[in-house]
Design an enzyme around this catalytic site. Structure first.
Site, PDB file in Angstrom:
ATOM      1  N   ASN A 114      -5.232  11.127  14.927  1.00  0.00           N
ATOM      2  CA  ASN A 114      -4.115  11.470  14.066  1.00  0.00           C
ATOM      3  C   ASN A 114      -2.759  11.254  14.767  1.00  0.00           C
ATOM      4  O   ASN A 114      -2.674  10.512  15.731  1.00  0.00           O
ATOM      5  CB  ASN A 114      -4.245  12.860  13.455  1.00  0.00           C
ATOM      6  CG  ASN A 114      -3.664  12.849  12.045  1.00  0.00           C
ATOM      7  OD1 ASN A 114      -2.451  12.856  11.889  1.00  0.00           O
ATOM      8  ND2 ASN A 114      -4.514  12.769  11.032  1.00  0.00           N
ATOM      9  N   ARG A 115      -1.721  11.940  14.279  1.00  0.00           N
ATOM     10  CA  ARG A 115      -0.356  11.531  14.647  1.00  0.00           C
ATOM     11  C   ARG A 115       0.259  12.315  15.808  1.00  0.00           C
ATOM     12  O   ARG A 115      -0.010  13.503  15.957  1.00  0.00           O
ATOM     13  CB  ARG A 115       0.562  11.684  13.421  1.00  0.00           C
ATOM     14  CG  ARG A 115       0.233  10.678  12.341  1.00  0.00           C
ATOM     15  CD  ARG A 115       1.041  10.897  11.080  1.00  0.00           C
ATOM     16  NE  ARG A 115       0.727   9.855  10.090  1.00  0.00           N
ATOM     17  CZ  ARG A 115      -0.365   9.864   9.329  1.00  0.00           C
ATOM     18  NH1 ARG A 115      -1.220  10.859   9.393  1.00  0.00           N
ATOM     19  NH2 ARG A 115      -0.603   8.860   8.497  1.00  0.00           N
ATOM     20  N   HIS A 140      -3.494   7.511  15.574  1.00  0.00           N
ATOM     21  CA  HIS A 140      -4.836   7.136  16.027  1.00  0.00           C
ATOM     22  C   HIS A 140      -4.859   6.277  17.297  1.00  0.00           C
ATOM     23  O   HIS A 140      -5.570   5.262  17.364  1.00  0.00           O
ATOM     24  CB  HIS A 140      -5.583   6.412  14.905  1.00  0.00           C
ATOM     25  CG  HIS A 140      -5.883   7.273  13.705  1.00  0.00           C
ATOM     26  ND1 HIS A 140      -6.097   8.624  13.787  1.00  0.00           N
ATOM     27  CD2 HIS A 140      -6.004   6.968  12.381  1.00  0.00           C
ATOM     28  CE1 HIS A 140      -6.338   9.112  12.578  1.00  0.00           C
ATOM     29  NE2 HIS A 140      -6.286   8.140  11.707  1.00  0.00           N
ATOM     30  N   HIS A 213     -13.848   8.258  12.443  1.00  0.00           N
ATOM     31  CA  HIS A 213     -13.114   8.098  11.189  1.00  0.00           C
ATOM     32  C   HIS A 213     -14.009   7.522  10.089  1.00  0.00           C
ATOM     33  O   HIS A 213     -13.627   6.559   9.406  1.00  0.00           O
ATOM     34  CB  HIS A 213     -11.913   7.191  11.439  1.00  0.00           C
ATOM     35  CG  HIS A 213     -10.772   7.397  10.506  1.00  0.00           C
ATOM     36  ND1 HIS A 213     -10.904   7.303   9.140  1.00  0.00           N
ATOM     37  CD2 HIS A 213      -9.480   7.702  10.734  1.00  0.00           C
ATOM     38  CE1 HIS A 213      -9.723   7.530   8.571  1.00  0.00           C
ATOM     39  NE2 HIS A 213      -8.843   7.778   9.523  1.00  0.00           N
ATOM     40  N   SER A 214     -15.191   8.105   9.903  1.00  0.00           N
ATOM     41  CA  SER A 214     -16.058   7.609   8.830  1.00  0.00           C
ATOM     42  C   SER A 214     -15.505   8.003   7.477  1.00  0.00           C
ATOM     43  O   SER A 214     -14.996   9.106   7.286  1.00  0.00           O
ATOM     44  CB  SER A 214     -17.470   8.178   8.994  1.00  0.00           C
ATOM     45  OG  SER A 214     -18.121   7.480  10.017  1.00  0.00           O
ATOM     46  N   TYR A 215     -15.605   7.065   6.539  1.00  0.00           N
ATOM     47  CA  TYR A 215     -15.244   7.325   5.145  1.00  0.00           C
ATOM     48  C   TYR A 215     -16.559   7.531   4.397  1.00  0.00           C
ATOM     49  O   TYR A 215     -17.429   6.662   4.433  1.00  0.00           O
ATOM     50  CB  TYR A 215     -14.545   6.115   4.528  1.00  0.00           C
ATOM     51  CG  TYR A 215     -13.119   5.888   4.955  1.00  0.00           C
ATOM     52  CD1 TYR A 215     -12.807   5.481   6.246  1.00  0.00           C
ATOM     53  CD2 TYR A 215     -12.076   6.044   4.047  1.00  0.00           C
ATOM     54  CE1 TYR A 215     -11.486   5.244   6.615  1.00  0.00           C
ATOM     55  CE2 TYR A 215     -10.752   5.790   4.408  1.00  0.00           C
ATOM     56  CZ  TYR A 215     -10.477   5.397   5.701  1.00  0.00           C
ATOM     57  OH  TYR A 215      -9.180   5.144   6.068  1.00  0.00           O
ATOM     58  N   ASP A 279      -4.378  15.004   2.866  1.00  0.00           N
ATOM     59  CA  ASP A 279      -4.340  14.322   4.163  1.00  0.00           C
ATOM     60  C   ASP A 279      -3.855  15.385   5.146  1.00  0.00           C
ATOM     61  O   ASP A 279      -2.774  15.264   5.716  1.00  0.00           O
ATOM     62  CB  ASP A 279      -3.391  13.115   4.084  1.00  0.00           C
ATOM     63  CG  ASP A 279      -3.529  12.207   5.298  1.00  0.00           C
ATOM     64  OD1 ASP A 279      -4.304  12.559   6.214  1.00  0.00           O
ATOM     65  OD2 ASP A 279      -2.858  11.164   5.343  1.00  0.00           O
ATOM     66  N   GLN A 316      -9.627  17.247   9.607  1.00  0.00           N
ATOM     67  CA  GLN A 316      -8.684  16.503   8.765  1.00  0.00           C
ATOM     68  C   GLN A 316      -9.415  16.086   7.501  1.00  0.00           C
ATOM     69  O   GLN A 316     -10.408  15.354   7.550  1.00  0.00           O
ATOM     70  CB  GLN A 316      -8.180  15.256   9.512  1.00  0.00           C
ATOM     71  CG  GLN A 316      -7.105  14.469   8.788  1.00  0.00           C
ATOM     72  CD  GLN A 316      -5.701  15.077   8.945  1.00  0.00           C
ATOM     73  OE1 GLN A 316      -5.495  15.971   9.775  1.00  0.00           O
ATOM     74  NE2 GLN A 316      -4.748  14.620   8.154  1.00  0.00           N
ATOM     75  N   GLU A 343     -12.616  14.485   9.308  1.00  0.00           N
ATOM     76  CA  GLU A 343     -12.505  14.160  10.735  1.00  0.00           C
ATOM     77  C   GLU A 343     -12.355  15.440  11.539  1.00  0.00           C
ATOM     78  O   GLU A 343     -11.362  16.157  11.389  1.00  0.00           O
ATOM     79  CB  GLU A 343     -11.284  13.274  10.973  1.00  0.00           C
ATOM     80  CG  GLU A 343     -11.298  11.973  10.208  1.00  0.00           C
ATOM     81  CD  GLU A 343      -9.888  11.447   9.980  1.00  0.00           C
ATOM     82  OE1 GLU A 343      -9.267  10.984  10.949  1.00  0.00           O
ATOM     83  OE2 GLU A 343      -9.398  11.517   8.846  1.00  0.00           O
TER      84      GLU A 343
HETATM   85  C1  BGC Z   1      -4.842  10.030   8.491  1.00  0.00           C
HETATM   86  C2  BGC Z   1      -4.196   9.296   7.341  1.00  0.00           C
HETATM   87  C3  BGC Z   1      -4.297   7.837   7.607  1.00  0.00           C
HETATM   88  C4  BGC Z   1      -5.736   7.480   7.758  1.00  0.00           C
HETATM   89  C5  BGC Z   1      -5.856   6.042   8.128  1.00  0.00           C
HETATM   90  C6  BGC Z   1      -6.266   9.635   8.541  1.00  0.00           C
HETATM   91  O1  BGC Z   1      -6.874  10.269   9.612  1.00  0.00           O
HETATM   92  O2  BGC Z   1      -4.681  11.416   8.401  1.00  0.00           O
HETATM   93  O3  BGC Z   1      -2.864   9.666   7.175  1.00  0.00           O
HETATM   94  O4  BGC Z   1      -3.706   7.085   6.608  1.00  0.00           O
HETATM   95  O5  BGC Z   1      -6.319   8.247   8.754  1.00  0.00           O
HETATM   96  O6  BGC Z   1      -6.974   5.527   7.652  1.00  0.00           O
END
Ligand code: BGC
Length: 378
Positions: A114-115, A140, A213-215, A279, A316, A343
Site C-alpha cells: 500500500n501507500r 506497493h 495482492h490476489s483478486y 479501498d 485492506q 490484503e
Molecule cells: C490499493 C488500491 C490500488 C490497488 C492496485 C490496492 O491495494 O489499496 O488503491 O489501486 O491496490 O491494484
C-alpha cells in the site's frame, strides 16, 4: 458360422486391447494432471532470468498456480457446489500479459504494501525518498516492487506441496535502506488452505510490509461482479483516508457507517455510499499477533466460502474500483468490480504515522507473518 464367430471374437478382443491401452494412456495422463505434488513449466524469461509457472496440487486434485515472476498467484482452482472446477483467483494467460504492468494481479507486494504518503519517510533522523508512482505517493514498493522481479524458487514436495521464493532487495533499491533478504513460502493443504509465510531480515533499519495482492471472485467467472459476495470482517475500526487514499491518522469506529462488516453483509449493500468504493484498511479486532480468523467471504452462486486468517493487524478491503476492462482472463475483460482483494497487512503509511503499529524491521530481528485463505463449500 464357427469361423465367423471366431473372427467376431478375435475382432472384439483386439478392440478390447485397443480400448484398454487407450484407457491406460488416459489413465497415465490424468493422474499426472491431478497427482498431489508440484510440477513446473517454462513460462518465458525477463531480466535475463527464466520464469516458470508452478502448479501445486493437493490430494483432492485442487490446484494452485504460482509464477516466480513477482511471486504471482496465477490461479487457485477447485470445484464449486455443482462440481465444476474454476479459479477463485484472477490470473492472466501469459507472462507477456503480466509484463504489461497489470494492477498487481496475484502478486507478492513489497517492500511496502500500500501507500507511503508524499513518497518519503524519516527514520533515525534521515529522510528517505521513494518513487512517487501513485500521484505524489508511493504505492506497493515503488516503480519496480517485489511484484516485478524474478524470484529464486525452490520446491518442497512432501506431505504439503510448497514453493519457497527468495529475493534479496539491495540497500537503496526503490529508495529503501538496507539489504533485505526475503523468503516467502506458499503451500496448499489437502483442506484447500493456501498458506503464505513471509520472512525477512535486514542489515539496516527499514520499513517492511509484505502482502499478496490476489483478486478474488468466488463465482470463478469474471462475467459476474463481486457485489453479491457476502463479507464479514472482524474489525470494529478502520483507518479513514484523504482524497489520495493516505490515512488521515484517525482510527474510527465502523458503527453506523458503510464500513461495518462486523456482521455478514453484501459487499454491494453500502458501496455507493463510499466515494470510489471500498479501498480501506480495517483495524482487525486482535489483541496479539497469533494466527486468527479475521474475515469470511461467501458466494451463493458457486456455494463457495473463503475464510481469511492472519497474524497481521490490518486488512485492506479493495473492491476493484480501478478495474476498467483493460486486462482480461481467457478472453473475458476484467471490468469494474468483478474482483475484490483482502490484503493482510500493517496499516498504510505507517512510517509517517507514529501512532500506527510500527513497520520498522531492525538488524537482528526476524520479520515473520502468516496468512491463510481457506476455501470450502457452504
Ligand atoms: C490499493 C488500491 C490500488 C490497488 C492496485 C490496492 O491495494 O489499496 O488503491 O489501486 O491496490 O491494484
Amino acid at each position: 458360422m464357427k469361423q465367423l464367430a471366431c473372427n467376431f471374437l478375435f475382432v472384439n478382443i483386439i478392440l478390447l486391447i485397443v480400448s484398454c491401452s487407450n484407457n491406460n494412456h488416459a489413465a497415465t495422463n490424468s493422474p499426472a494432471i491431478n497427482k498431489k505434488g508440484i510440477t513446473k513449466i517454462n513460462w518465458g524469461n525477463t531480466d535475463g532470468k527464466d520464469v516458470f509457472l508452478y502448479t501445486l496440487t493437493n490430494a483432492k486434485g485442487d490446484e494452485l498456480k504460482i509464477s516466480n515472476y513477482g511471486g504471482t498467484i496465477n490461479a487457485w482452482s477447485m470445484p464449486d457446489r455443482k462440481g465444476n472446477k474454476s479459479s477463485v483467483i484472477i490470473g492472466l494467460d501469459s507472462l507477456k500479459n503480466y509484463l504489461q504492468n497489470p494492477p498487481y494481479f496475484g502478486a507478492l507486494i513489497g517492500r511496502y504494501g500500500n501507500r507511503i504518503g508524499g513518497a518519503k519517510f524519516s527514520l533515525d533522523g534521515k529522510e528517505y525518498h521513494l518513487a512517487a508512482n501513485n500521484g505524489k505517493n508511493s504505492l506497493h514498493g515503488g516503480l519496480k516492487g517485489f511484484d516485478k522481479v524474478v524470484w529464486d524458487a525452490s520446491i518442497i514436495n512432501d506431505s504439503t506441496p510448497a514453493l519457497i521464493l527468495n529475493y534479496t532487495s539491495k540497500d537503496g533499491e526503490e529508495g529503501y535502506p538496507g539489504n533485505l533478504k526475503v523468503a516467502v513460502k506458499y503451500s496448499l493443504s489437502d483442506d484447500d488452505e493456501l498458506i503464505i509465510e513471509y520472512n525477512a531480515e535486514t542489515d539496516k533499519a527499514t520499513p517492511v510490509n509484505l502482502t499478496n495482492h490476489s483478486y478474488f471472485n468466488l463465482t470463478g467467472d469474471v462475467g459476474n461482479t463481486i457485489l453479491d459476495h457476502i463479507l464479514m470482517i472482524k474489525a470494529s475500526f478502520y483507518t479513514p483516508v484523504d482524497s489520495t487514499l493516505i490515512p488521515t491518522g484517525e482510527i474510527k469506529s465502523v458503527t453506523g457507517t458503510p464500513f461495518d462488516f462486523t456482521k455478514p453483509k453484501r459487499t454491494g449493500s453500502d458501496i455507493n455510499n463510499v466515494k470510489g468504493g471500498y479501498d480501506h484498511n480495517f483495524v482487525l479486532n486482535k489483541k496479539d499477533s497469533s494466527l486468527q480468523i479475521v474475515a469470511t467471504l461467501s458466494d451463493s452462486l458457486s456455494g463457495r466460502k473463503m475464510e481469511v486468517f492472519t497474524t497481521e493487524p490490518g486488512l485492506q478491503f479493495y473492491t476493484g474500483n480501478f478495474l476498467d476492462g483493460k486486462f482480461g482472463v481467457t478472453g473475458k475483460p476484467l471490468k469494474f468490480r468483478t474482483a475484490l482483494c483482502l490484503e493482510t497487512q500493517h496499516f498504510p503509511d505507517s512510517p509517517n504515522k507514529p501512532k500506527f503499529p510500527s513497520t520498522i524491521l531492525k538488524p537482528g530481528e526476524k520479520y515473520h507473518t502468516v496468512t491463510k485463505y481457506k476455501i470450502s463449500l457452504l
